[in-house]
Design a protein around this motif. Structure first.
Motif, PDB file in Angstrom:
ATOM      1  N   THR A 150      -1.142  13.803  15.621  1.00 40.44           N
ATOM      2  CA  THR A 150      -1.552  14.593  14.466  1.00 40.44           C
ATOM      3  C   THR A 150      -2.473  13.754  13.600  1.00 40.44           C
ATOM      4  N   ARG A 151      -3.215  14.407  12.770  1.00 37.07           N
ATOM      5  CA  ARG A 151      -4.193  13.714  11.944  1.00 37.07           C
ATOM      6  C   ARG A 151      -3.480  12.789  10.947  1.00 37.07           C
ATOM      7  N   PRO A 152      -3.825  11.511  10.921  1.00 37.44           N
ATOM      8  CA  PRO A 152      -3.135  10.594  10.000  1.00 37.44           C
ATOM      9  C   PRO A 152      -3.476  10.915   8.558  1.00 37.44           C
ATOM     10  N   GLN A 153      -2.501  10.633   7.677  1.00 37.41           N
ATOM     11  CA  GLN A 153      -2.665  10.944   6.263  1.00 37.41           C
ATOM     12  C   GLN A 153      -2.910   9.700   5.409  1.00 37.41           C
ATOM     13  N   ALA A 154      -2.321   8.566   5.747  1.00 36.00           N
ATOM     14  CA  ALA A 154      -2.445   7.371   4.909  1.00 36.00           C
ATOM     15  C   ALA A 154      -2.130   6.134   5.734  1.00 36.00           C
ATOM     16  N   GLU A 155      -2.516   4.965   5.177  1.00 34.83           N
ATOM     17  CA  GLU A 155      -2.153   3.698   5.792  1.00 34.83           C
ATOM     18  C   GLU A 155      -0.647   3.475   5.642  1.00 34.83           C
ATOM     19  N   ILE A 156      -0.041   2.910   6.660  1.00 38.66           N
ATOM     20  CA  ILE A 156       1.404   2.717   6.675  1.00 38.66           C
ATOM     21  C   ILE A 156       1.703   1.223   6.670  1.00 38.66           C
ATOM     22  N   SER A 157       2.707   0.833   5.860  1.00 37.34           N
ATOM     23  CA  SER A 157       3.182  -0.549   5.832  1.00 37.34           C
ATOM     24  C   SER A 157       4.674  -0.540   6.108  1.00 37.34           C
ATOM     25  N   PHE A 158       5.099  -1.374   7.031  1.00 34.44           N
ATOM     26  CA  PHE A 158       6.520  -1.486   7.359  1.00 34.44           C
ATOM     27  C   PHE A 158       7.156  -2.737   6.769  1.00 34.44           C
ATOM     28  N   CYS A 159       6.400  -3.504   5.996  1.00 35.32           N
ATOM     29  CA  CYS A 159       6.907  -4.727   5.376  1.00 35.32           C
ATOM     30  C   CYS A 159       6.919  -4.542   3.869  1.00 35.32           C
ATOM     31  N   PRO A 160       8.058  -4.241   3.263  1.00 34.38           N
ATOM     32  CA  PRO A 160       8.102  -4.082   1.799  1.00 34.38           C
ATOM     33  C   PRO A 160       7.803  -5.398   1.098  1.00 34.38           C
ATOM     34  N   PRO A 436      23.289 -10.464   5.879  1.00 30.46           N
ATOM     35  CA  PRO A 436      22.214 -10.022   4.968  1.00 30.46           C
ATOM     36  C   PRO A 436      21.287 -11.153   4.549  1.00 30.46           C
ATOM     37  N   GLU A 437      21.838 -12.336   4.294  1.00 27.95           N
ATOM     38  CA  GLU A 437      20.995 -13.447   3.839  1.00 27.95           C
ATOM     39  C   GLU A 437      20.084 -13.946   4.950  1.00 27.95           C
ATOM     40  N   LEU A 438      20.613 -14.089   6.160  1.00 32.45           N
ATOM     41  CA  LEU A 438      19.774 -14.553   7.267  1.00 32.45           C
ATOM     42  C   LEU A 438      18.717 -13.513   7.617  1.00 32.45           C
ATOM     43  N   ARG A 439      19.094 -12.261   7.540  1.00 31.02           N
ATOM     44  CA  ARG A 439      18.110 -11.208   7.803  1.00 31.02           C
ATOM     45  C   ARG A 439      16.980 -11.251   6.783  1.00 31.02           C
ATOM     46  N   GLU A 440      17.314 -11.471   5.516  1.00 28.74           N
ATOM     47  CA  GLU A 440      16.261 -11.567   4.500  1.00 28.74           C
ATOM     48  C   GLU A 440      15.394 -12.794   4.721  1.00 28.74           C
ATOM     49  N   ALA A 441      16.012 -13.906   5.143  1.00 26.00           N
ATOM     50  CA  ALA A 441      15.267 -15.148   5.325  1.00 26.00           C
ATOM     51  C   ALA A 441      14.212 -15.042   6.419  1.00 26.00           C
ATOM     52  N   LEU A 442      14.306 -14.043   7.293  1.00 30.78           N
ATOM     53  CA  LEU A 442      13.340 -13.884   8.380  1.00 30.78           C
ATOM     54  C   LEU A 442      12.290 -12.822   8.093  1.00 30.78           C
ATOM     55  N   THR A 443      12.315 -12.215   6.913  1.00 31.68           N
ATOM     56  CA  THR A 443      11.303 -11.211   6.570  1.00 31.68           C
ATOM     57  C   THR A 443      10.011 -11.887   6.141  1.00 31.68           C
TER      58      THR A 443
END
Length: 483
Positions: A150-160, A436-443
């Protein structure tokens, strides 16, 4: 003060009464419930002649309960199966007043004090509802998998970028020692297999393979980030993936170069990175972007220097492990003592790095490595991203053309097999509950703020990387100066 003695009406006052001994096995022990030992005798119920009461059975009889439960038993007196109060009428049975305890013992009709149910004794119907499955275990709808472009609407970011952090404050300086100490403890607490699954989870989210919402699919026009990064409007996603790859590689190099202690400490850091790379390779976690970042740290000029001999062509037949590694490390120009210590103390990890990991990484960069769904959960996208962002292919012209064709051919298969990669990644992560802490440390956002601080994280990417490369060079020279 002299004690008051109870006597039958037929006896004289001068006849002494025998002192009564209370037994805990008698129903009379209920008289002590709800009253402390310090209560004065005046708090007791009024006494009356025993002969005025008829003989009853050994079972206690329920009396009218007063308003306060703590004084229920104060109105009772019993001994040898006799009650010292007027026998009341039997109250109606009220089952709503009594609850079973954790031992599942059924209550009796004469129970005066209600039991409080414990958490273990709660029935399944009364327990809290089971939590929903995490987003990486959610199954994909067939309609979403088979949807058309489908026609894209906007740029997408998966990294907050503005996600709250539990490890960093709102304003942090680059390379805060306390945070680095916390991170070191986190990675030491988790074995390489667990860390590899944490990295796979974060990489799948950053790539848009798992956790993509319906609105994001509608905006980007395709089902996953693997398809988006091959399209013109996937420019923002490609830049994010390039920055993530380079940022993680710099953080891995810092894990080695930041060890200012004894030589064995740096060798142990090298071994930890090698073991993590082995846990990320195809057939294990199958996270090839994570594998590329870890190998990028191990092969960084400030960590290793020159590449050594022809890795793939070296034979170790008839040699011990240390003799084989001696030839492999003969042309290392940086941290030579550290790599030799790795060979002596952790020979198995050194051989795995030279004979397995380096040839595998070279094949993946050339588009000839393993990429089949099943042994790979997330394919190696860095060569395609660099190509689509205009970077030139290194090497002679004829080899670069073949490499270009292999990269484009692999990209076509990657897009075709995107649903299969999604299922494999979800299967790898089924039942996994991350720290949660280790997961955040790898973002990406956390590592960016860790390396450059909250203010420097917003600087242009090329400028940030150039400055940090110089920092790593200074650390490398400080650990092992050039001769």
């Amino acid at each position: 003060m002299e004690k008051t003695l109870l006597a039958n009406p037929g006896t004289t006052a001068s006849c002494p009464a025998r002192a009564r001994k209370w037994s805990n096995s008698q129903p009379a022990d209920l008289a002590h419930m709800g009253r402390s030992r310090e209560d004065p005798p005046g708090m007791e119920a009024s006494t009356m002649p025993i002969s005025a009461l008829p003989r009853t059975s050994s079972d206690p009889v329920l009396l009218k309960a007063p308003a306060l439960l703590g004084t229920v038993a104060d109105s009772l007196r019993a001994s040898d199966g006799q009650l010292q109060a007027k026998a009341p009428t039997k109250p109606p049975w009220t089952p709503s007043f009594e609850l079973p305890d954790a031992s599942e013992r059924p209550p009796t009709y004469c129970e005066l004090v209600p039991r409080v149910p414990s958490v273990q004794g709660t029935s399944p119907s009364q327990s809290c509802p089971e939590p929903e499955a995490p987003w990486w275990e959610a199954e994909e709808d067939e309609e979403e998998e088979n949807r058309c472009f489908t026609r894209p609407q906007a740029e997408i970011s998966f990294c907050p970028h503005d996600a709250p952090s539990c490890l960093l404050g709102p304003q942090n300086r680059p390379l805060e020692p306390q945070v680095l100490h916390t991170l070191r403890g986190l990675f030491l607490e988790h074995h390489p297999g667990s860390t590899a699954l944490h990295l796979l989870l974060v990489d799948c989210q950053a790539t848009g393979l798992l956790g993509v919402t319906r609105d994001q699919r509608g905006n980007m026009g395709v089902s996953s980030g693997l398809e988006l990064l091959t399209l013109p409007h996937g420019h923002h996603l490609r830049l994010e993936l390039l920055e993530r790859h380079q940022t993680l590689a710099l953080a891995g190099a810092l894990a080695v170069l930041g060890c200012s202690g004894p030589l064995e400490e740096r060798a142990a850091a090298l071994r930890g990175l090698v073991e993590l790379a082995l846990a990320l390779r195809p057939g294990a976690a199958g996270d090839l972007p994570g594998l590329a970042a870890v190998m990028g740290a191990l092969l960084m000029p400030q960590v290793r220097g020159e590449q050594g001999l022809e890795e793939a062509g070296v034979r170790v037949t008839g040699k011990t492990g240390e003799e084989a590694c001696a030839g492999l490390f003969s042309q290392v120009s940086r941290l030579e003592h550290t790599w030799r210590q790795l060979r002596r103390s952790h020979t198995e990890a050194a051989l795995a790095f030279e004979q397995e990991l380096k040839p595998l990484m070279r094949a993946l960069d050339e588009g000839a490595g393993p990429c089949d769904p099943g042994e790979v959960a997330l394919p190696h996208v860095a060569p395609l991203v660099r190509l689509l962002e205009g970077e030139e292919v290194a090497g002679p012209l004829d080899e670069s053309c073949e490499r270009l064709l292999r990269t484009l051919h692999g990209a076509r298969h990657m897009v075709r097999d995107a649903p299969k990669f999604r299922k494999v990644a979800a299967q790898r992560l089924r039942g996994f509950r991350p720290n949660p802490e280790l997961r955040e440390a790898l973002t990406t956002g956390f590592v960016r703020r860790l390396l450059w601080g909250s203010r420097g994280a917003g600087a242009p990417r090329a400028e940030r990387f150039e400055k940090f490369q110089r920092v790593l060079g200074v650390l490398s020279q400080r650990l092992e100066p050039d001769r």
